[in-house]
Design a protein around this motif. Structure first.
Motif, PDB file in Angstrom:
ATOM      1  N   HIS A 193      56.709   9.858  62.287  1.00  0.00           N
ATOM      2  CA  HIS A 193      55.772  11.104  62.253  1.00  0.00           C
ATOM      3  C   HIS A 193      56.031  12.706  62.677  1.00  0.00           C
ATOM      4  CE1 HIS A 193      52.129  13.083  61.457  1.00  0.00           C
ATOM      5  NE2 HIS A 193      52.161  13.114  60.089  1.00  0.00           N
ATOM      6  N   SER A 194      55.890  12.235  64.868  1.00  0.00           N
ATOM      7  CA  SER A 194      55.686  13.322  65.480  1.00  0.00           C
ATOM      8  C   SER A 194      57.457  13.775  65.648  1.00  0.00           C
ATOM      9  CB  SER A 194      55.702  12.937  66.634  1.00  0.00           C
ATOM     10  OG  SER A 194      54.541  12.383  67.176  1.00  0.00           O
ATOM     11  N   MET A 195      58.552  13.190  65.520  1.00  0.00           N
ATOM     12  CA  MET A 195      59.828  13.719  65.238  1.00  0.00           C
ATOM     13  C   MET A 195      59.798  14.455  64.182  1.00  0.00           C
ATOM     14  SD  MET A 195      63.588  11.390  66.341  1.00  0.00           S
ATOM     15  CE  MET A 195      62.505  11.650  68.368  1.00  0.00           C
ATOM     16  N   CYS A 196      59.721  13.915  62.980  1.00  0.00           N
ATOM     17  CA  CYS A 196      59.780  14.723  61.351  1.00  0.00           C
ATOM     18  C   CYS A 196      59.099  15.415  61.525  1.00  0.00           C
ATOM     19  CB  CYS A 196      59.500  13.501  60.507  1.00  0.00           C
ATOM     20  SG  CYS A 196      60.672  12.083  60.501  1.00  0.00           S
ATOM     21  N   LYS A 197      58.252  15.646  62.166  1.00  0.00           N
ATOM     22  CA  LYS A 197      57.171  17.301  62.300  1.00  0.00           C
ATOM     23  C   LYS A 197      57.771  17.936  63.115  1.00  0.00           C
ATOM     24  CE  LYS A 197      52.468  18.820  62.989  1.00  0.00           C
ATOM     25  NZ  LYS A 197      51.061  17.993  63.077  1.00  0.00           N
TER      26      LYS A 197
END
Length: 339
Positions: A193-197
Motif C-alpha cells: 500500500h505504501s509503495m504503490c501510494k
C-alpha cells in the motif's frame, strides 16, 4: 542416468580403439595361428596358450589406455559443456597432459579477451553515466524555468518534453544498473500500500497532465517479501506505461489480493490495449509494437527491464489485454523461501 553415461563412455573408447583390436587379431594372433597349424603341423596346447597370452596382453593394454584417457572421454561424453568443463584437473597419461596444456592456454587467452571486453564495457558505461548526468543539469534548468511559467501553453509543452527526456535518460541509467542487480539486491518486507501510494504520488503531475484518475485498492497492512528499490522501479515503469497508453478521462486501478499460495498485485488501465500480434513479444528488448509506433512514445526498454528485474527477484508477471479496452499487468509474489 549414470549407467547410460558409462555405456556411452565405453562405447566411444571401444570405437576409437577398434583399429587396435582388429590389427592385433589380424596380425600377431592370426599369423601365429597359421604358423602353428600349417607349418608345425602339431600345435597341441601351444595354440591355445598363445591365443590366451595374446588376448591377455591386449586386455592389459586396453585397460591401461582406458585408465590414462578416462577424464578425456568423460569430457567428450558430457553433454552440458562450459569452457571450464574442458579442463582436466589431474591428467593420468601423456595425452591428457598435452591436452590439458592446450586447453589451459586457450582458456587463458579466453580470459584475457574477456577481461579486455569487460574493461571496454566498463569504460563505455562510465562514459554513458557521465553523459547522462551532464544532460541532467541543463534539463533541470529547463524544467524549472518551464514550471515557473506553466501558465504559458508553450512552456507547458516544453515542460512535458523535458519530463519525457528525463524519463528516457533514467531508463538508460536503469538499463545499465540492471547488470548489477545481483550486487544490489536485498530481500525485505515491503508494504504494498505504501509503495504503490508513493509511486502514484511521484507520477502525480503525469496523472494531472493527461487527466487520468488513479485508484488504489490495497489493504494498509498487506506485506510481501521483495527488494523495495527494484520493486519500486518495476511499479514506476508499469504505471508510466499505463499513463502513456491511456487517454484523458480514463482510470488506472492498482489493487492487490492475497491467497494461500501467493499475493498478487495488478495494475489495470483502460487504455488502447495490446495488439494480439504483439502480445508474445512485449517483453523483448527494443520491441515497441504497433501502439508504440503509432504513438511514438515507446523505447522498447521499459517492459524488458520489468521482466528482467522480476525474473531475478523471483516474482512472476502475467498480462491480460483486450485491444481498445485496456490491459492488466499482474505481479505474483510467492513465499519468502522462493525469492
Amino acid at each position: 542416468m549414470k549407467n547410460k553415461k558409462l555405456a556411452k563412455h565405453l562405447k566411444c573408447f571401444v570405437l576409437d580403439h577398434l583399429w587396435v583390436i582388429l590389427l592385433f587379431l589380424a596380425a600377431p594372433v592370426s599369423i601365429m595361428i597359421v604358423y602353428l597349424t600349417l607349418i608345425s603341423g602339431n600345435p597341441g596346447g601351444t595354440w591355445w596358450y598363445y591365443v590366451f597370452l595374446s588376448l591377455f596382453i591386449l586386455l592389459c593394454f586396453l585397460l591401461y589406455r582406458l585408465y590414462s584417457t578416462w577424464d578425456f572421454y568423460e569430457i567428450l561424453c558430457n553433454e552440458n559443456k562450459t569452457l571450464e568443463d574442458f579442463l582436466i584437473s589431474e591428467p593420468k597419461g601423456r595425452e591428457e597432459q598435452h591436452y590439458r596444456k592446450l586447453v589451459e592456454e586457450q582458456h587463458r587467452l579466453y580470459l584475457n579477451r574477456l577481461a579486455r571486453m569487460e574493461d571496454k564495457q566498463k569504460q563505455s558505461k562510465i562514459m554513458i553515466y557521465r553523459w547522462v548526468h551532464q544532460l541532467k543539469m541543463p534539463l533541470s534548468v529547463i524544467r524549472l524555468v518551464s514550471e515557473n511559467k506553466k501558465g504559458d501553453s508553450d512552456f507547458r509543452k516544453i515542460a512535458q518534453s523535458a519530463a519525457q527526456i528525463q524519463y528516457d535518460l533514467d531508463q538508460v541509467l536503469n538499463m545499465y544498473k540492471l547488470d548489477a542487480i545481483k550486487n544490489d539486491f536485498h530481500s525485505e518486507k515491503v508494504n504494498l500500500h505504501s509503495m504503490c501510494k508513493d509511486c502514484i504520488n511521484e507520477l502525480k503531475s503525469s496523472f494531472i497532465t493527461k487527466g487520468i484518475f488513479p485508484k488504489l485498492e490495497i489493504a494498509d497492512d498487506l506485506v510481501v517479501y521483495s527488494d523495495s528499490k527494484w520493486l519500486r522501479f518495476v511499479l514506476y515503469q508499469l504505471l508510466t506505461n499505463a499513463i502513456k497508453y491511456s487517454d484523458e478521462g480514463k482510470k488506472i486501478t492498482v489493487r492487490a489480493d492475497r491467497s494461500e499460495e501467493c499475493t498478487s498485485l495488478s495494475i489495470q488501465d483502460e487504455g488502447c490495449g495490446i495488439d494480439p500480434r504483439d502480445f508474445n513479444r512485449i517483453f523483448d528488448l527494443f520491441f515497441t509494437g504497433q501502439n508504440g509506433r503509432l504513438r511514438g512514445e515507446s523505447s522498447g526498454l521499459g517492459l524488458y527491464m520489468v521482466k528482467q528485474s522480476l525474473d531475478y527477484l523471483g516474482h512472476t508477471i502475467m498480462v491480460q489485454s483486450e485491444l481498445g479496452k485496456g490491459s492488466t499487468f499482474t505481479i505474483y509474489f510467492h513465499a519468502k523461501s522462493e525469492i
